[in-house]
Enzyme design. Structure first.
Site, PDB file in Angstrom:
ATOM      1  CB  THR A   1      -0.897   0.057   1.237  1.00 51.87           C
ATOM      2  OG1 THR A   1      -0.065   0.239   2.390  1.00 51.87           O
ATOM      3  CG2 THR A   1      -1.715  -1.209   1.410  1.00 51.87           C
TER       4      THR A   1
ATOM      5  CE  LYS B   1      11.547 -16.283   3.326  1.00 49.82           C
ATOM      6  NZ  LYS B   1      10.443 -15.470   3.907  1.00 49.82           N
TER       7      LYS B   1
ATOM      8  CG  HIS C   1      10.355  -9.454   8.333  1.00 44.63           C
ATOM      9  ND1 HIS C   1      10.528  -8.343   7.532  1.00 44.63           N
ATOM     10  CD2 HIS C   1      10.259 -10.513   7.506  1.00 44.63           C
ATOM     11  CE1 HIS C   1      10.528  -8.726   6.264  1.00 44.63           C
ATOM     12  NE2 HIS C   1      10.369 -10.027   6.223  1.00 44.63           N
TER      13      HIS C   1
END
Lengths: 440, 440
Positions: free
Chosen positions: B117, B209, B336
């Site tokens: 966004t 991951k 993160h």
């Protein structure tokens, strides 16, 4: 946490060498609330944090015995620490043993701030030290406290007129200082008080402390204010004195003129019941007064506005964290006040200046306090305080005034050292007892 | 905000006179994820904020074109402002026009960080400037960044090994730098990679991951890690690639060895469905990546751990606000990472040192980055970084290295200036398309 044994000039400036605690008694007018009346004198604690570089920072918090008992060991542990080590204050507070027997798990008589817990007490003490550390840090580096909080986002902070039902004077035999405000015990008296507040300080919004008279009388007072000051934001705060049906009745009667209704009823569950049907936002400084109470209240949508108070939320930085939580959850933010002096008002103004979502004018008892410990009283203009860019809080402690108010505390026989509004009421009405809930 | 026209020496130190933006390309190994593979070079933006007093603060953020397009006008507006004016950065960011046409309301190819966004983009740019301002402020007054955040509550910050399926090298013709890690495409390869991470850096916990191979293969890899490192915290992160049933299947298979399962599926609603039955905490850096996404996720109990990231949460101070929200709601907090260099690692470590409820070891890609712009690389010891008390971030920019990596960016034909893991994958597999959700 390790501290370097030898100090550079820079770290000397920021290292605490001494902490002075000065309990005082300040004159308080006979303001009425649902539990009784303000005592003629209210205890406050003035904290001075002195650094090895000779800078002194000041803070202010509650001064009742139970706060002093925590503040003394807290102060003893501060020497040698940095004034910048603010996150560390929380671990320090945990180390300070709480005299649990003194902390009753019941409504706090003096504070009207919901259930009293050891945690709340500890954070109220911590906040006085946090503000003093920020003041010292700011003075040491030439920055205002708001800069240490990330900088002001407004140049003025708006305050609301805090209206009280009150007597002209304290009951005979109770002592206390006289003032010229006169009594306010009906709609006309409340309107006259509001007019003086508006004329003298320029306040544009009004809050009435309710829970004193039966709801219809207080509804009439708010209606009278709305007629005298059409369109102005109005608030009513009965400190949780009403049942759910009474709360909804008042909300219906006043929904068109209230900015918010503050703590109409007690407890998150009942507040949620009222909120679901009230048609007017509910504010609180009673059912959400710690971070631990937020989750339940916000997930139940029990409150639409939280009244922050840096004293019991754990300081200016914690107040900013509360603001962030309110932002994320779309809950409004206003600011609560209890009897306080210029140090706390300065602190309130600095933090309010940094919070983008302080959506409402802040409460302050300050106009009711004729006595102070700061050299120059803060002045409201157009209902606002200018945000100072002077170093630290921008206030200077008047040691003479501080000594005089401390002398009063020393000479008190103990009657005023712990605020007890019900006991103060019993001086006028020997049969007065703390009202049971709901009072109406 | 008004600024005094004449500067004292003290305010000179803190007033921004110049901002330098240097886009760079840093070597990145061929690490695989569900959308493709890391490009041979990843864009980053290095920000230098210079004060009138001659102090330079450094920051680092994403360097793709759309970030640069916002960073340039942002930088132009900073001159004359104070580095302490951090709350004001948010209003400034709002003023910077977002080139909305470039912001697609879709999953961000490079970041794997949920819906992209305009708000997220703006905060990611802001964060680089915030860190640079904090670095400059700290250097100017001789305080570490952690002190400007209220002080460290721990002396070391723990990091987790970030394991990736990977090729030995980038596809022929793709370019890039060689390394000696070799391929990791099965359980044995993952375990060998983990062993090297543990031996070299001392990491005690491991994150893989995932979302690269069918779930059973990734379950086998986690099982192999659990056997090789019994009792160690393990994490698996398929970047939202799985359906709800697949997520629940993996959770069932691995519930006894996973510390948490990160973004097994996409979207708050699906995460809530999985969370209700998974029996293992769900973490996210995809469905809760902005303050606006918190309310829905927390009231639905969709996530039990939020992965903070100062880049896209809007800086170090916003990260602390996120931490406060997580504390109040009993939600865990981890950190993160995306491809980053030493400046960001230092920033991550400073803020992590100040957050009491950073309950998990932080993620970092840093061991995968052989190139850097700091003079002295940060070194993990026992899986931790020591928290420095040096002024600012405690890192020094190496202008020679910065210039070399900038030269690479200048000489790039544009292929690497915007990270696109799917495009990188198409070099090896011309038919590769972004997988549709759910991939499994």
């Amino acid at each position: 946490m390790t501290h370097a044994p030898s100090l550079t000039p820079q770290t000397r400036q920021l290292t605490i060498s001494e902490v002075r605690l000065t309990p005082i008694l300040v004159a308080d007018p006979p303001l009425l609330n649902t539990q009784g009346v303000h005592q003629p004198y209210t205890p406050r604690l003035i904290i001075e944090v002195v650094t090895a570089g000779g800078v002194t920072g000041v803070g202010e918090t509650y001064g009742d015995t139970k706060y002093l008992e925590l503040a003394r060991p807290f102060a003893d542990m501060l020497a040698g620490r940095r004034v910048t080590d603010l996150n560390g204050l929380f671990a320090l507070a945990d180390e300070v043993a709480v005299n649990a027997s003194r902390v009753e798990n019941s409504v706090d008589v003096g504070g009207l701030r919901g259930v009293q817990t050891a945690d709340k007490l500890r954070l109220s003490v911590l906040s006085g030290f946090e503000v003093a550390c920020l003041d010292a840090w700011g003075k040491a580096v030439g920055l205002p406290v708001h800069a240490l909080l990330g900088g002001k986002v407004r140049d003025r902070v708006e305050y609301s007129a805090y209206l009280f039902y009150r007597w002209a004077g304290h009951p005979q035999g109770a002592g206390g200082e006289a003032d010229d405000w006169g009594a306010a015990l009906d709609p006309a008296g409340v309107v006259a008080q509001a007019e003086r507040f508006a004329d003298t300080f320029g306040f544009a919004s009004f809050k009435l402390k309710g829970g004193v008279f039966p709801p219809d009388q207080e509804i009439a007072a708010i209606r009278a204010l709305a007629e005298r000051f059409p369109g102005r934001p109005l608030r009513l705060d009965p400190n949780g004195a009403w049942s759910v049906p009474t709360s909804l009745y008042v909300a219906r009667e006043l929904h068109d003129v209230l900015e918010y209704l503050e703590d109409p009823t007690s407890g998150t569950g009942r507040m949620a019941e009222v909120a679901a049907k009230a048609g007017v936002p509910l504010a609180t400084n009673m059912c959400v007064t710690t971070f631990g109470e937020i989750r339940e209240a916000f997930t139940q949508d029990a409150v639409q506005v939280v009244l922050s108070d840096h004293h019991y939320w754990g300081g200016l930085r914690s107040t900013r964290e509360l603001a962030a939580i309110c932002r994320a959850f779309g809950v409004g933010l206003s600011m609560h006040s209890n009897t306080h002096l210029g140090i706390s008002l300065a602190a309130m103004t600095h933090v309010a200046a940094t919070v983008p979502n302080l959506d409402y004018a802040c409460d302050s008892h300050y106009p009711w306090q004729a006595e102070d410990v700061v050299a120059e009283r803060l002045s409201f203009r157009d209902g606002c305080l200018d945000v100072t860019d002077a170093p630290g809080l921008g206030v200077e402690l008047d040691q003479g005034r501080l000594a005089a108010l401390h002398r009063r505390w020393l000479e008190d026989d103990g009657a005023m050292r712990d605020r007890d509004d019900a006991a103060a009421m019993r001086v006028a009405d020997a049969d007065w007892a703390l009202p049971s809930f709901p009072r109406w």
